[in-house]
Design a protein around this motif. Sequence first.
Motif, PDB file in Angstrom:
ATOM      1  N   THR A 166       0.833  -1.197   0.000  1.00  0.00           N
ATOM      2  CA  THR A 166       0.000   0.000   0.000  1.00  0.00           C
ATOM      3  C   THR A 166       0.869   1.248   0.000  1.00  0.00           C
ATOM      4  O   THR A 166       1.834   1.351   0.756  1.00  0.00           O
ATOM      5  CB  THR A 166      -0.888   0.011   1.265  1.00  0.00           C
ATOM      6  OG1 THR A 166      -1.700  -1.163   1.268  1.00  0.00           O
ATOM      7  CG2 THR A 166      -1.765   1.243   1.307  1.00  0.00           C
ATOM      8  N   ASN A 167       0.535   2.192  -0.862  1.00  0.00           N
ATOM      9  CA  ASN A 167       1.259   3.452  -0.926  1.00  0.00           C
ATOM     10  C   ASN A 167       0.828   4.335   0.248  1.00  0.00           C
ATOM     11  O   ASN A 167      -0.350   4.661   0.386  1.00  0.00           O
ATOM     12  CB  ASN A 167       0.967   4.155  -2.248  1.00  0.00           C
ATOM     13  CG  ASN A 167       1.752   5.440  -2.399  1.00  0.00           C
ATOM     14  OD1 ASN A 167       2.796   5.614  -1.769  1.00  0.00           O
ATOM     15  ND2 ASN A 167       1.252   6.342  -3.216  1.00  0.00           N
ATOM     16  N   GLY A 168       1.785   4.704   1.099  1.00  0.00           N
ATOM     17  CA  GLY A 168       1.463   5.529   2.268  1.00  0.00           C
ATOM     18  C   GLY A 168       0.463   4.832   3.155  1.00  0.00           C
ATOM     19  O   GLY A 168       0.650   3.679   3.539  1.00  0.00           O
ATOM     20  N   ASN A 169      -0.624   5.530   3.495  1.00  0.00           N
ATOM     21  CA  ASN A 169      -1.682   4.890   4.280  1.00  0.00           C
ATOM     22  C   ASN A 169      -2.998   4.919   3.500  1.00  0.00           C
ATOM     23  O   ASN A 169      -4.068   5.157   4.052  1.00  0.00           O
ATOM     24  CB  ASN A 169      -1.843   5.585   5.636  1.00  0.00           C
ATOM     25  CG  ASN A 169      -2.435   6.971   5.509  1.00  0.00           C
ATOM     26  OD1 ASN A 169      -2.199   7.662   4.530  1.00  0.00           O
ATOM     27  ND2 ASN A 169      -3.204   7.388   6.496  1.00  0.00           N
ATOM     28  N   TYR A 170      -2.919   4.665   2.191  1.00  0.00           N
ATOM     29  CA  TYR A 170      -4.113   4.620   1.352  1.00  0.00           C
ATOM     30  C   TYR A 170      -4.858   3.312   1.655  1.00  0.00           C
ATOM     31  O   TYR A 170      -4.758   2.339   0.913  1.00  0.00           O
ATOM     32  CB  TYR A 170      -3.737   4.677  -0.122  1.00  0.00           C
ATOM     33  CG  TYR A 170      -3.236   6.032  -0.586  1.00  0.00           C
ATOM     34  CD1 TYR A 170      -3.177   7.117   0.290  1.00  0.00           C
ATOM     35  CD2 TYR A 170      -2.828   6.239  -1.901  1.00  0.00           C
ATOM     36  CE1 TYR A 170      -2.725   8.362  -0.129  1.00  0.00           C
ATOM     37  CE2 TYR A 170      -2.374   7.481  -2.328  1.00  0.00           C
ATOM     38  CZ  TYR A 170      -2.327   8.539  -1.430  1.00  0.00           C
ATOM     39  OH  TYR A 170      -1.884   9.765  -1.852  1.00  0.00           O
ATOM     40  N   ASN A 171      -5.605   3.319   2.763  1.00  0.00           N
ATOM     41  CA  ASN A 171      -6.133   2.056   3.279  1.00  0.00           C
ATOM     42  C   ASN A 171      -7.648   2.006   3.366  1.00  0.00           C
ATOM     43  O   ASN A 171      -8.204   1.167   4.071  1.00  0.00           O
ATOM     44  CB  ASN A 171      -5.521   1.761   4.657  1.00  0.00           C
ATOM     45  CG  ASN A 171      -5.811   2.861   5.684  1.00  0.00           C
ATOM     46  OD1 ASN A 171      -6.760   3.622   5.544  1.00  0.00           O
ATOM     47  ND2 ASN A 171      -4.984   2.922   6.722  1.00  0.00           N
ATOM     48  N   ASN A 172      -8.338   2.906   2.614  1.00  0.00           N
ATOM     49  CA  ASN A 172      -9.795   2.906   2.700  1.00  0.00           C
ATOM     50  C   ASN A 172     -10.426   2.287   1.453  1.00  0.00           C
ATOM     51  O   ASN A 172      -9.764   1.586   0.685  1.00  0.00           O
ATOM     52  CB  ASN A 172     -10.313   4.332   2.938  1.00  0.00           C
ATOM     53  CG  ASN A 172      -9.986   5.270   1.777  1.00  0.00           C
ATOM     54  OD1 ASN A 172      -9.465   4.853   0.739  1.00  0.00           O
ATOM     55  ND2 ASN A 172     -10.306   6.534   1.937  1.00  0.00           N
ATOM     56  N   HIS A 173     -11.722   2.560   1.226  1.00  0.00           N
ATOM     57  CA  HIS A 173     -12.472   1.935   0.135  1.00  0.00           C
ATOM     58  C   HIS A 173     -11.982   2.370  -1.243  1.00  0.00           C
ATOM     59  O   HIS A 173     -12.321   1.731  -2.248  1.00  0.00           O
ATOM     60  CB  HIS A 173     -13.964   2.251   0.284  1.00  0.00           C
ATOM     61  CG  HIS A 173     -14.289   3.714   0.187  1.00  0.00           C
ATOM     62  ND1 HIS A 173     -13.851   4.634   1.117  1.00  0.00           N
ATOM     63  CD2 HIS A 173     -15.002   4.421  -0.727  1.00  0.00           C
ATOM     64  CE1 HIS A 173     -14.266   5.843   0.779  1.00  0.00           C
ATOM     65  NE2 HIS A 173     -14.959   5.739  -0.332  1.00  0.00           N
ATOM     66  N   ILE A 174     -11.182   3.441  -1.299  1.00  0.00           N
ATOM     67  CA  ILE A 174     -10.542   3.854  -2.558  1.00  0.00           C
ATOM     68  C   ILE A 174      -9.079   3.424  -2.576  1.00  0.00           C
ATOM     69  O   ILE A 174      -8.582   2.874  -3.563  1.00  0.00           O
ATOM     70  CB  ILE A 174     -10.648   5.382  -2.753  1.00  0.00           C
ATOM     71  CG1 ILE A 174     -12.103   5.804  -2.878  1.00  0.00           C
ATOM     72  CG2 ILE A 174      -9.857   5.831  -3.980  1.00  0.00           C
ATOM     73  CD1 ILE A 174     -12.320   7.306  -2.891  1.00  0.00           C
ATOM     74  N   GLY A 175      -8.374   3.647  -1.474  1.00  0.00           N
ATOM     75  CA  GLY A 175      -6.950   3.335  -1.401  1.00  0.00           C
ATOM     76  C   GLY A 175      -6.640   1.861  -1.550  1.00  0.00           C
ATOM     77  O   GLY A 175      -5.663   1.486  -2.213  1.00  0.00           O
ATOM     78  N   VAL A 176      -7.471   1.005  -0.937  1.00  0.00           N
ATOM     79  CA  VAL A 176      -7.218  -0.443  -1.049  1.00  0.00           C
ATOM     80  C   VAL A 176      -7.351  -0.913  -2.500  1.00  0.00           C
ATOM     81  O   VAL A 176      -6.466  -1.629  -2.993  1.00  0.00           O
ATOM     82  CB  VAL A 176      -8.140  -1.236  -0.098  1.00  0.00           C
ATOM     83  CG1 VAL A 176      -8.123  -2.725  -0.418  1.00  0.00           C
ATOM     84  CG2 VAL A 176      -7.724  -1.008   1.355  1.00  0.00           C
ATOM     85  N   PRO A 177      -8.420  -0.551  -3.222  1.00  0.00           N
ATOM     86  CA  PRO A 177      -8.456  -0.934  -4.648  1.00  0.00           C
ATOM     87  C   PRO A 177      -7.266  -0.420  -5.448  1.00  0.00           C
ATOM     88  O   PRO A 177      -6.721  -1.143  -6.290  1.00  0.00           O
ATOM     89  CB  PRO A 177      -9.768  -0.302  -5.129  1.00  0.00           C
ATOM     90  CG  PRO A 177     -10.627  -0.251  -3.927  1.00  0.00           C
ATOM     91  CD  PRO A 177      -9.695   0.039  -2.785  1.00  0.00           C
ATOM     92  N   LEU A 178      -6.850   0.816  -5.195  1.00  0.00           N
ATOM     93  CA  LEU A 178      -5.691   1.347  -5.909  1.00  0.00           C
ATOM     94  C   LEU A 178      -4.437   0.528  -5.605  1.00  0.00           C
ATOM     95  O   LEU A 178      -3.589   0.318  -6.477  1.00  0.00           O
ATOM     96  CB  LEU A 178      -5.466   2.816  -5.548  1.00  0.00           C
ATOM     97  CG  LEU A 178      -6.529   3.804  -6.053  1.00  0.00           C
ATOM     98  CD1 LEU A 178      -6.272   5.202  -5.496  1.00  0.00           C
ATOM     99  CD2 LEU A 178      -6.559   3.841  -7.580  1.00  0.00           C
TER     100      LEU A 178
END
Length: 423
Positions: free
Chosen positions: A123-135
């Motif tokens: 995961t890039n940085g803390n992109y851990n939500n419903h958008i960040g996880v798919p990315l």
Amino acid sequence: MKVENLYDILLKCDHKVSTDTRNIIKESIFFALKGNNFDGNNFAIEALNNGACYCIVESKDISILDDRIILVDDVLKTLQKLSAYNRNQSSCYVIGLTGSNGKTTTKELIHHVLKINYNTISTNGNYNNHIGVPLSLLQIKPSTEFAVIEMGANNFGEIKFLTELVQPDIGYITNFGLAHLEGFIDLNGVIQGKTELYNWLTENNRNILINNDDDEQKKFMNDKTVLFGKDDNSDYVFEQVKSNNVSLKINDVIIETQLYGSYNFSNICAAITLGLENKIKLEEISKSLKNYSSQNNRSQKISKNNSEIIMDAYNANPTSVKGALESLSYLTNSKLAIIGDMHELGKAENIEHQKIVKFATGLNIDKIIFIGSRFKKCEVNFKNFYFFNDKTDLHKSNLKLNEKNILIKGSRSMRMETILNEL
């Protein structure tokens, strides 16, 4: 358009994805996401002009403007569906990670260890939500061998949803702490929300990584559970040697790190355990961790004006603040803590701030500065405690900030890292 066709386009674009026209990745797919204050559909042509190869939109009027614009019913759902499809097309081993504190640091440590021998993404940085996880899932390429995916949540059902996208081969919960109480209400709610990961792993016969020192997680143990910790019954037994720059011992080998604070001990152990489980030599792991240094205001150590600054200002909750203060109190030489308000605590915010102030009275710290309206309500006349409404008031006070060891911590919206200029 079918997800299989979008997957072909993803391969053609070499897994390059963009969501912001201000930093378009050349030859990427642009997903026109919508937010409260913006509509990505309106930027589709700009995305193409800036170098995107294709745009995914949900506006019919926009879709007819260029052959490279693809119309779907819902851009966000399409992003999520494509990410899950991409993950399932890959043979890589996926590690799913959540918890109240230390998620991002643990993710970085695991990545740092696994990349010794394997083609690894995380995961890039803390992109851990419903958008960040798919990315993050869309980063997985056919050549990827390991993926470390961080999942965050502030309410029930969110970890379950993200886990179903990630489909992890193994999962790990760093800890249960008093965080996001607006949604989770109390610690029992946090435990219920975070263990949605372990529930899914159990139901799907996947592996579980557990810190054997944590009673709350032991109820999920099964024949596919990997245990680590100080407990002698662990599969991997660790001993903490030093807590300033954390050092630990396993199999009579001392592993030194640049990470500060006892609260990072289990984060390091988890990374070592996953390395050993995947046949990476302990000597190589030791060498790698010795060279690892934390960045991005997470337990980051900065030397300035003869002081050692522990910049742990990326975020804060009652559990992490107590751990940081306690670790500071163990250091020698003079000690200063600058603590900002803790947010997202809901109805518990007043009492939790009061508990921090009371906890701090029993610590061996020379000076503690509390900043923010929430801490200001808790003001007490205690030796070497200082309370300010904001950072401007601290600046105006001309209070000397020259102790040898300085901890800076607070919630993200407090932007406590800007205090560095005051030192």
